[in-house]
Design a protein around this motif. Structure first.
Motif: not given
Length: 55
Positions: A44-55
């Motif tokens: 299933p597609p990943h749910p959208r979150t308000n957090f950005t990915r850490a490097a």
């Protein structure tokens, strides 16, 4: 006897060629069928979150 041996060689060659032709037609049929099917995504597609990915 020599003529019979030649006959068997020709026969075996024709049988081998016929089998190759059948396999080639089967591959083409499967490729065409695969092209006409919609792509399937088992995950299933990943749910959208308000957090950005850490490097």
């Amino acid at each position: 006897m020599f003529e019979y041996a030649l006959h068997r060689l020709r026969h075996d060659d024709l049988v081998r060629r016929a089998e190759q032709d059948r396999l080639a037609r089967e591959v083409l049929r499967l490729r065409r069928a695969a092209r006409h099917q919609p792509p399937t995504n088992p995950e299933p597609p990943h749910p959208r979150t308000n957090f950005t990915r850490a490097a």
